[in-house]
Design a protein around this motif. Structure first.
Motif, short mmCIF file in Angstrom:
data_model
loop_
_atom_site.label_atom_id
_atom_site.label_comp_id
_atom_site.label_asym_id
_atom_site.label_seq_id
_atom_site.Cartn_x
_atom_site.Cartn_y
_atom_site.Cartn_z
N VAL A 140 -0.21 10.08 -4.51
CA VAL A 140 1.16 9.45 -4.18
C VAL A 140 2.10 10.06 -5.38
O VAL A 140 1.77 9.82 -6.55
CB VAL A 140 1.16 7.76 -4.20
N ALA A 141 3.24 10.16 -4.63
CA ALA A 141 4.24 10.78 -5.70
C ALA A 141 5.40 9.58 -5.64
O ALA A 141 5.86 8.91 -4.73
CB ALA A 141 5.04 11.85 -5.23
N PHE A 142 5.82 9.05 -6.73
CA PHE A 142 6.78 7.94 -6.87
C PHE A 142 8.00 8.46 -7.48
O PHE A 142 8.11 9.42 -8.62
CB PHE A 142 6.30 6.75 -7.44
N SER B 9 1.05 -1.40 0.14
CA SER B 9 0.07 0.08 0.00
C SER B 9 0.80 1.27 0.23
O SER B 9 1.76 1.42 0.91
CB SER B 9 -0.79 0.04 1.26
N SER B 10 0.85 2.07 -1.08
CA SER B 10 1.65 3.00 -1.05
C SER B 10 1.46 4.17 0.07
O SER B 10 2.38 4.87 0.37
CB SER B 10 1.40 3.84 -2.47
N TYR B 11 0.37 4.19 0.71
CA TYR B 11 0.08 5.42 1.36
C TYR B 11 0.72 4.90 2.76
O TYR B 11 1.24 5.64 3.41
CB TYR B 11 -1.66 5.48 1.63
N ASP B 12 0.39 3.58 3.01
CA ASP B 12 1.03 3.05 4.29
C ASP B 12 2.67 3.04 4.05
O ASP B 12 3.17 3.23 5.30
CB ASP B 12 0.54 1.75 4.65
N THR B 13 3.12 2.96 3.26
CA THR B 13 4.62 2.84 2.99
C THR B 13 4.84 4.14 3.05
O THR B 13 5.91 4.47 3.69
CB THR B 13 5.00 2.55 1.20
N ALA B 14 4.47 5.26 2.64
CA ALA B 14 4.91 6.52 2.52
C ALA B 14 4.99 7.17 4.27
O ALA B 14 5.71 7.95 4.57
CB ALA B 14 4.17 7.55 1.75
N SER C 231 10.14 3.98 -6.07
CA SER C 231 10.09 4.23 -4.60
C SER C 231 9.15 5.14 -4.10
O SER C 231 8.77 6.36 -4.78
CB SER C 231 11.45 5.04 -4.18
N VAL C 232 8.16 4.92 -3.02
CA VAL C 232 7.08 5.90 -2.78
C VAL C 232 7.93 7.14 -1.94
O VAL C 232 8.53 6.92 -0.97
CB VAL C 232 6.24 5.27 -1.88
N LYS C 233 7.57 8.44 -2.27
CA LYS C 233 8.24 9.54 -1.83
C LYS C 233 7.23 10.34 -0.88
O LYS C 233 7.65 10.63 0.00
CB LYS C 233 8.80 10.58 -2.99
N LYS C 234 6.03 10.08 -1.60
CA LYS C 234 5.10 10.96 -0.54
C LYS C 234 3.70 10.42 -0.60
O LYS C 234 3.39 10.15 -2.05
CB LYS C 234 5.01 12.61 -0.65
N ALA C 235 2.73 10.55 0.04
CA ALA C 235 1.23 10.11 -0.11
C ALA C 235 0.40 11.23 0.65
O ALA C 235 0.74 11.22 2.04
CB ALA C 235 1.23 8.68 0.20
N VAL C 236 -0.57 11.68 0.14
CA VAL C 236 -1.43 12.40 0.90
C VAL C 236 -2.93 12.16 0.41
O VAL C 236 -3.19 11.98 -0.67
CB VAL C 236 -1.12 13.98 0.50
N LEU C 237 -3.81 12.42 1.69
CA LEU C 237 -5.16 12.11 1.48
C LEU C 237 -5.86 13.37 1.66
O LEU C 237 -5.21 14.52 2.53
CB LEU C 237 -5.83 11.11 2.40
N PHE C 238 -6.74 13.73 0.91
CA PHE C 238 -7.82 15.18 0.91
C PHE C 238 -9.35 14.51 1.16
O PHE C 238 -9.56 13.90 0.43
CB PHE C 238 -7.59 15.84 -0.24
N PRO C 239 -9.74 15.08 2.01
CA PRO C 239 -9.52 16.18 3.06
C PRO C 239 -8.50 15.85 4.11
O PRO C 239 -8.61 14.41 4.32
CB PRO C 239 -10.65 16.59 3.64
N PRO C 240 -7.66 16.77 4.90
CA PRO C 240 -6.67 16.33 5.75
C PRO C 240 -7.28 15.45 6.93
O PRO C 240 -6.46 14.65 7.58
CB PRO C 240 -6.04 17.45 5.92
N GLU C 241 -8.30 15.76 7.31
CA GLU C 241 -9.02 14.97 8.47
C GLU C 241 -8.74 13.62 8.49
O GLU C 241 -8.70 12.88 9.61
CB GLU C 241 -10.31 15.48 9.02
N VAL C 242 -8.83 12.80 7.37
CA VAL C 242 -9.00 11.48 7.02
C VAL C 242 -7.70 11.00 7.60
O VAL C 242 -7.71 9.62 7.67
CB VAL C 242 -9.58 11.06 5.79
N GLU C 243 -6.67 11.69 7.39
CA GLU C 243 -5.38 11.19 7.80
C GLU C 243 -5.06 10.81 9.20
O GLU C 243 -4.23 10.29 9.85
CB GLU C 243 -4.20 11.94 7.31
N LYS C 244 -6.33 11.52 9.85
CA LYS C 244 -6.05 11.14 11.40
C LYS C 244 -7.02 10.26 11.93
O LYS C 244 -7.88 10.11 12.95
CB LYS C 244 -6.31 12.37 12.25
#
Length: 442
Positions: free
Chosen positions: A425-427, A235-240, A395-408
């Motif tokens: 996700v940025a690779f 999972s790219s998000y979990d990896t990041a 390589s997974v460099k960064k992963a972001v979810l929007f809206p930001p509250e869901v990341e919490k």
């Protein structure tokens, strides 16, 4: 742009910014960065208004305005790859809107409707300046969910990337309205991976990165997640964010029609250095995982389960007893259940010594205590030696979810674009050794 948009500016332009900055910063290392966004945009035919008494599709101004806002965000972010689910293919005006705005922004796009004219479907788009499209394929699962998948075969078009190819898959799995549909969902993923594997063989492709994008309608606790992990996908998000398989509670991406929040949207990555099991072996393990879950839900220990399944006055499980257990657990005996051939495949997998019965040791090893995905070490590239060919992966460099509250792990009440979060996700490209594509040891 609204104040709400400005507030969310921390994720803005992750797509184009990441690409530009990566090329500039990593030119000496000959690295390139690409970005991928997956987003279930909630088809207007499904969006409920006024406490479910009407749908958004009945109000042109509403669905048109919301989809313009979705496109504003997508084009502001400008990811290299965009994968959309619940795309309203049945509405010509909406289809033309997306094709025109994406086309004007330099994207080439492909759409695919679900079977039996269900109204919605998929859209995948890639920036023409980033990729050369080699091939596009469509997969119809032809099951009760009328689900489909898209396969896009591309070559990177950046400096230093000649010959670097990627397979991108976009899909939206069936929602598990009841436990009998869990097998349908598992078989959708199985068919999809079979199709990808066949495509690689037919086109004599060397091992290459594979991205699976979409709404998987299942969380990190489910069998789909474990199945993909057993095949080497991460999972790219979990990896990041350095999350493990146990961190299922850390983030969410969907609030479903029942009001539950969960993480169901993923961008899975399989690099060419990953050593993969036989696909059928992973499928068998996933079904046995369901088998064990159902037995444990009945408060049975391993000894209780074996006692229940074994033949009368014997110390082993017979094939007929195994079949009866599958029926009692609702894994067979209905239109969504296991076929006779699938049951036989499971039995062969379980009957390790081929003597026609399962003793307690085999039951424990092959069904109850089988090694799970959480026991894999994804940083350990097994079976790599100096003779293996060097290739390019991601390589997974960064992963972001929007809206930001869901990341919490929270769902914001003022979010109205969709009932799903958008994942980007940025690779970056990275050199690695090829591993064998498929293990012959199940």
């Amino acid at each position: 742009m609204s104040s709400y948009t400005k507030k969310m500016g921390r994720i803005s332009r992750i797509g184009s910014y990441a690409i530009a900055s990566s090329i500039q910063e990593n030119q000496e290392q000959q690295q390139t960065c690409i970005t991928c966004t997956t987003f279930n945009i909630l088809a207007p035919i499904y969006k409920r208004l006024n406490h479910e008494s009407s749908r958004e599709s009945e109000f042109r101004a509403k669905w048109l305005a919301r989809n313009h806002r979705i496109l504003d965000w997508l084009l502001y972010e400008r990811s290299s790859i965009i994968c959309l689910q619940e795309f309203w293919v049945g509405n010509e005006e909406l289809v033309n809107l997306y094709e025109k705005r994406l086309g004007d922004a330099g994207y080439i796009s492909f759409k695919l409707g679900r079977t039996n004219n269900r109204g919605d479907g998929l859209l995948i788009a890639v920036q023409k300046e980033c990729f050369k499209v080699i091939n596009y394929k469509e997969l119809h699962f032809n099951d009760c969910g009328d689900r489909v998948a898209q396969l896009l075969h591309v070559e990177l078009a950046f400096p230093f990337t000649q010959g670097i190819e990627v397979l991108i898959v976009n899909t939206h799995l069936l929602f598990p309205h009841d436990s009998s549909l869990c097998l349908v969902r598992l078989n959708q993923v199985y068919k999809m991976l079979q199709y990808v594997e066949s495509y690689q063989k037919e086109n004599q492709l060397k091992p290459l990165p594979i991205m699976l994008c979409g709404d998987w309608n299942g969380s990190k606790r489910g069998n789909i997640y474990k199945f993909l992990r057993s095949q080497g996908f991460v999972s790219s998000y979990d990896t990041a964010h350095h999350y493990t398989d146990a961190d299922a509670h850390k983030w969410v991406s969907h609030r479903n029609h029942r009001g539950n929040i969960c993480a169901v949207d993923f961008i899975w990555l399989l690099n060419p250095d990953k050593y993969r099991k036989l696909l059928k072996a992973s499928w068998s393990e996933a079904v046995f995982g369901m088998f064990k879950y159902l037995l444990r839900r009945a408060s049975l220990t391993e000894k209780d389960a074996f006692t229940l399944l074994k033949a009368d006055n014997e110390d082993f499980i017979t094939y007929s007893g195994f079949c009866e257990a599958l029926r009692q657990l609702n894994l067979t005996g209905h239109c969504h259940g296991l076929s006779i051939d699938e049951i036989k495949d499971l039995w062969v997998q379980a009957d390790n010594d081929g003597n026609g019965v399962l003793d307690y040791k085999e039951f424990l090893q092959q069904i109850w205590n089988q090694k799970g995905s959480d026991e894999r070490d994804d940083n350990n590239n097994e079976h790599v030696d100096d003779s293996e060919e060097e290739t390019i992966g991601f390589s997974v460099k960064k992963a972001v979810l929007f809206p930001p509250e869901v990341e919490k792990g929270r769902w914001p009440e003022n979010y109205s674009l969709s009932d799903h979060a958008r994942l980007t996700v940025a690779f970056s490209t990275i050199k690695m050794r090829c591993s064998q594509m498929i293990s012959q040891n199940a």
